[in-house]
Each structure stands twice: as C-alpha cells, then as structure tokens.
Enzyme design. Structure first.
Site, short mmCIF file in Angstrom:
data_model
loop_
_atom_site.label_atom_id
_atom_site.label_comp_id
_atom_site.label_asym_id
_atom_site.label_seq_id
_atom_site.Cartn_x
_atom_site.Cartn_y
_atom_site.Cartn_z
N THR A 350 0.81 -1.22 0.00
CA THR A 350 0.00 0.00 0.00
C THR A 350 0.85 1.28 0.00
OG1 THR A 350 -0.19 -0.30 2.40
CG2 THR A 350 -2.05 -1.01 1.07
N ASP A 351 0.15 2.41 -0.18
CA ASP A 351 0.82 3.73 -0.25
C ASP A 351 0.75 4.46 1.09
OD1 ASP A 351 1.11 3.36 -3.07
OD2 ASP A 351 -1.00 3.89 -3.26
N SER A 376 1.10 8.81 4.98
CA SER A 376 0.57 8.73 3.62
C SER A 376 1.72 9.03 2.67
CB SER A 376 -0.54 9.75 3.41
OG SER A 376 -0.86 9.83 2.04
N ARG A 377 1.97 8.10 1.75
CA ARG A 377 3.13 8.29 0.86
C ARG A 377 2.78 9.15 -0.35
NH1 ARG A 377 3.76 2.50 2.04
NH2 ARG A 377 4.97 2.40 3.94
N VAL A 378 1.57 9.70 -0.37
CA VAL A 378 1.19 10.63 -1.43
C VAL A 378 1.36 12.06 -0.92
CG1 VAL A 378 -0.72 11.43 -2.87
CG2 VAL A 378 -0.32 8.99 -2.58
#
Length: 518
Positions: A350-351, A376-378
């Site tokens: 997951t991101d 959150s990698r966004v």
C-alpha cells in the site's frame, strides 16, 4: 377394440418425425473424484482453464484453482453437501465473472452479484471477470486529487488521494470500520449540486464485508441508508456463514465493480473489510487442495493474493478518461503485532497506513490514530492548498508534544517554551477528536485546524476545546457562510481570507474566554 392398421401408424410417425429437430449439444464433461469443505477434485476435464467456471449438479458452480496431471482442483460457490462422488461436471467455457453497472448501486449482493437484500433481481448489468490484470505504469498518472474522509486527523496529516491505496490497520475494536464508513458517508457531498459548482466529481463507493456476522453487515447497511449514503454505495457481503471460497473471491468482485466506474472516467472507492479474513479463507482452500503450506501455514503465493488485488487501484491517465479507483484495505492485528506475516505484506503493497491503537481508543482519543506510525506516501499532493498550508505545522506540533510528553512525566521544573509546547499539543490532540458518523466538510476542518495551530486554543481549558470548536463552526455557519464558501471554492487561504479568519478568531476567542471564565 378397433384394429389399428400399419399404414395409420406409419402416417402418425411420419407426421411426428417431420416436426422433430434434434439440437446437438457438445459438452466437455468430467466426474467428481472427491468433494468436501467447499472444494472438489474433478477427473476428465483435460482442457479446463485456470479460473474457469464449472457447472455441478443442483445448480452449484465452481471455479478451477488447481490444474494437475490427472485432475483439476476447484472451489465451490454453494452447498457442497449435495454433491457426491461420481457426479457429472460440465465446463462452461467462461471465467468466473460478476455483474457490473449503475443498477448495482444501493444494493446488497453476494460476491457472484446475486442480490441478498430481498429486493428482487438486478436488471441492466453486464458481466466482467472478477480477476483482471492490473494496468501498467504507462496507463496511470500521479495521484493528485484529494479524497476527503471528513476526519480532521486523516485529511490534515494522512491525506488520501483518488487512486491511492491506504491501509487501515489495528487490533479488533479500535474503530477501523468506523474510519472506512465515515469516508463513505462523507462522499455524499460529492453527489450534491454544490460539488458540481466546485468542480468535484462524484465518488461511487463499494463496501466489501468479508467473514463478518450477518447482523454486523445489516447494521452497516442500516447506517449507510440512514445517512443517505446507500444511494451511491454497493455492499458486497461474504458473511461468516458463507463458504471460504466466497470469502476468498469477494474482494476481487469489489475491485471489478470499482473498475467499471474507473474505466468509464468516473471515481470509485472500495473498502475491503477485512483482508485478514480473506487470507485465512484462502489458506483454508489452499490446504484442502493440498497446496504446500509455508510460513504460518499460508500458501507461498499469499503475497500475490493481495498484491494483484491492490494493484488494481489506480488513477488512470487522461487518454483513458482520468478515472480513479481508491482502495482502503483493512487489516486486523493481534496484540499490536504489525510485524506479522499478513500485515507486513499489505504494508509493503500500500501507499501508506492509518495505524489505530487500543490504548488511545481506551483513553477516549477517537479516532484512535497513532500519528507517529501512520503515514501517507502521497502527502501534500492529495490536499487542497488551504489544508497544506496549515497541516504541516499541525504534524510538527504533535510530534514535539509526543516527545515532550514522555519527558514531562519525569521532570517538574519545565521552562516556559516547553510548557507552551505541551499546552499546544494537548489542545491539538483534543481538537482532533471526532464523533462517530460526523464527517466534517474540508472548509470547516481548515477553520478548526487554523485556530489550533495559530494558538487561539492555548488559553482555553482543555475540557472546553470541543465546545469552543462547536461554537466557532456554528458562528461560521450563521454569520460567515460566505467565507466558508470562498475557502471551499478557491481551496486556498489567500491573504484576504487569512486576515478575515484572524479577525473572526480574535473576537470569538475573547468572547468565549469571558463566557467560560478562562
């Protein structure tokens, strides 16, 4: 008794034979060698394909999962007790599929798309395979549009974008389903006229319930109906009483329905609640099909089980319509053990993850999000500019508070700066608390967090923080609705907006302090 002459018999036969048409049907058939616990071994289907549907007696269907030298192993989507050794099995020539279409919205179905809500058949659907290869990188684009959850702690610090995969992880009874349901309920604003004006496209939701009690699923459906969210939501339920094969295919059916909206240039959100139970059902059928067990008795391809599912979530490029499919997988941990097999697998796919902690939950901090481990990698790409400007400060203040909190327990003599940071942090923790089924519009979140990070709450007694927020937002609704509308439409904190907000907050904070005697 009158005698029947031969010529009369031949005339009758000729007449009957003249209207007789024999339709030839060729079937590739096999026989059941062994059956039990939702799996069967079939002999004689040498041309069977992987994931192909097989037709068993009594209207039961199965799906091919093992292709061996002398037999095929398949999982059964129905009551296996009626099937016996020696029964005839037919190939259908098609892969396992599920119906998709707008008619599915507002309905409760099983993973095969059959309605279970007692409201009759679903018309106007087309069939799509439940297993589809995920699109490659060339067909995708960056995640850049926010998917608002309505939760201050998530939208402020762990933002989710359309097309992202964000894991919700934690022990049982820590509010994992709650975050997912609040996110679904919050999408109702995307279906309003106001959202059209602001250029926000609607989000269609799919809630996949895996291995849950039927009563729990019924409560979820009732709540979504009550909140007006069911009209844009489909619930796919493989309950605890359903056979393991149904629980295994349920998430794939949800992804397929989500892809229908995504591929038509629209936006979809799918919640898999939860993938721990799906992995357990897959382990069950794998062991019954005599596949070799690996770590924790899971089969060797259990990583691929989840990776091929979650990779289907994506934001498509503009040539393909720019649609998106956002995934919120849920994983249940045992005694906070994030390093177990299935949790580590899904974390790596997951991101980012929203990590919920029982100790926070029990202390009344709800949603019980551990802001240190959650990520959150966004990041800022999935936030509106207004939130991005104030949220960075929020995370830093909370991180400093966590560091100092442990230290402050040991020392009584603290300098002014440390005390100020502790005061600020404790009030921000209080501010981020939010009740069940109370998602908040993003412009109100901006006002609330702006007040917290700019020190307006520092002098407010900690037990009065939520009252302060409630009265502030009530004032904004009554007297400054135009300012809220400006934040929502411009999605930015311009100098003019910041100036107006500062004046409102100064006046309100002074009057509130007087009212509560702070």
């Amino acid at each position: 008794m009158a005698e029947v002459r031969p010529e009369e018999v031949s005339a009758i036969l000729r007449k009957q034979l003249a209207g007789f048409e024999k339709e030839m049907e060729a079937y590739d058939t096999g026989t059941v060698l062994q059956v039990g616990d939702g799996v069967a071994r079939v002999y004689g289907l040498s041309k069977a394909l992987m994931s192909e549907l097989l037709e068993f007696p009594h209207g039961v269907f199965g799906m091919v999962l093992n292709l061996e030298e002398d037999n095929v192993g398949c999982i059964l989507f129905g009551e296996s007790s009626e099937i016996k050794e020696g029964d005839l099995v037919k190939r259908t020539g098609r892969v396992a599929s599920t119906p998709v279409g707008e008619a599915m919205l507002g309905r409760v179905v099983n993973p095969l798309g059959q309605p279970t809500d007692g409201r009759g058949p679903i018309a106007g659907t087309t069939m799509m395979p439940i297993e589809r290869k995920a699109l490659g990188v060339i067909q995708r684009q960056m995640v850049k549009e926010p998917l608002q959850t309505g939760l201050k702690a998530v939208d402020g610090m762990i933002p989710i974008g359309r097309g992202q995969r964000e894991l919700i992880i934690g022990d049982r009874q820590t509010g994992k389903t709650q975050i997912a349901l609040d996110t679904i309920i919050n999408q109702r604003y995307t279906h309003t006229e106001r959202a059209k004006v602001e250029g926000v496209k609607p989000v269609y939701c799919i809630y996949v319930a895996i291995g849950q009690k039927s009563s729990t699923v019924a409560q979820v459906v009732d709540k979504l109906t009550e909140e007006g969210a069911m009209k844009y939501t489909t619930v796919i339920a493989a309950t605890a009483s359903d056979p393991a094969p149904m629980q295994f295919i349920a998430p794939y059916a949800g992804a397929t329905l989500g892809e229908f909206f995504r591929d038509n240039g629209r936006h979809a959100l799918v919640v898999y609640d939860d993938l721990t139970k799906q992995a357990q059902s897959y382990r069950q059928v794998s062991l019954l099909l005599r596949r070799p067990p690996g770590r924790e008795a899971y089969p060797g391809d259990v990583f691929y089980l989840h990776s091929r599912l979650l990779e289907r979530a994506s934001k498509l490029n503009d040539e393909l319509g720019g649609g998106s499919l956002t995934a919120l997988p849920v994983i249940e941990t045992q005694a906070n053990d994030v390093s177990a097999y299935i949790p580590t697998n899904v974390i790596s796919i997951t991101d980012g993850q929203i990590y919920l902690e029982p100790s926070l939950f029990n202390n009344g901090i709800r949603p019980a999000i551990n802001v240190g481990i959650s990520v959150s990698r966004v990041g800022g790409n999935a936030q509106i500019k207004a939130m991005k400007k104030i949220a960075g400060r929020l995370r830093i203040d909370l991180a400093q508070y966590r560091e100092l909190e442990a230290f402050a327990k040991f020392g009584s003599d603290l300098d002014k700066a440390t005390l100020a940071q502790l005061r600020r942090g404790s009030r921000l923790v209080e501010l981020l608390k939010q009740g069940q089924y109370q998602p908040m519009p993003v412009e109100k979140q901006v006002v609330s967090i702006f007040a917290g990070t700019n020190g307006y709450l520092d002098e407010i007694p900690i037990e009065k923080v939520l009252r302060y927020e409630h009265e502030l937002l009530d004032l904004m609704d009554r007297k400054h609705a135009a300012l809220l509308q400006t934040i929502a439409e411009k999605k930015d904190l311009t100098d003019d907006v910041t100036k107006q907000l500062t004046e409102i907050l100064k006046t309100f904070t002074a009057s509130f302090k007087t009212a509560v005697g702070a």
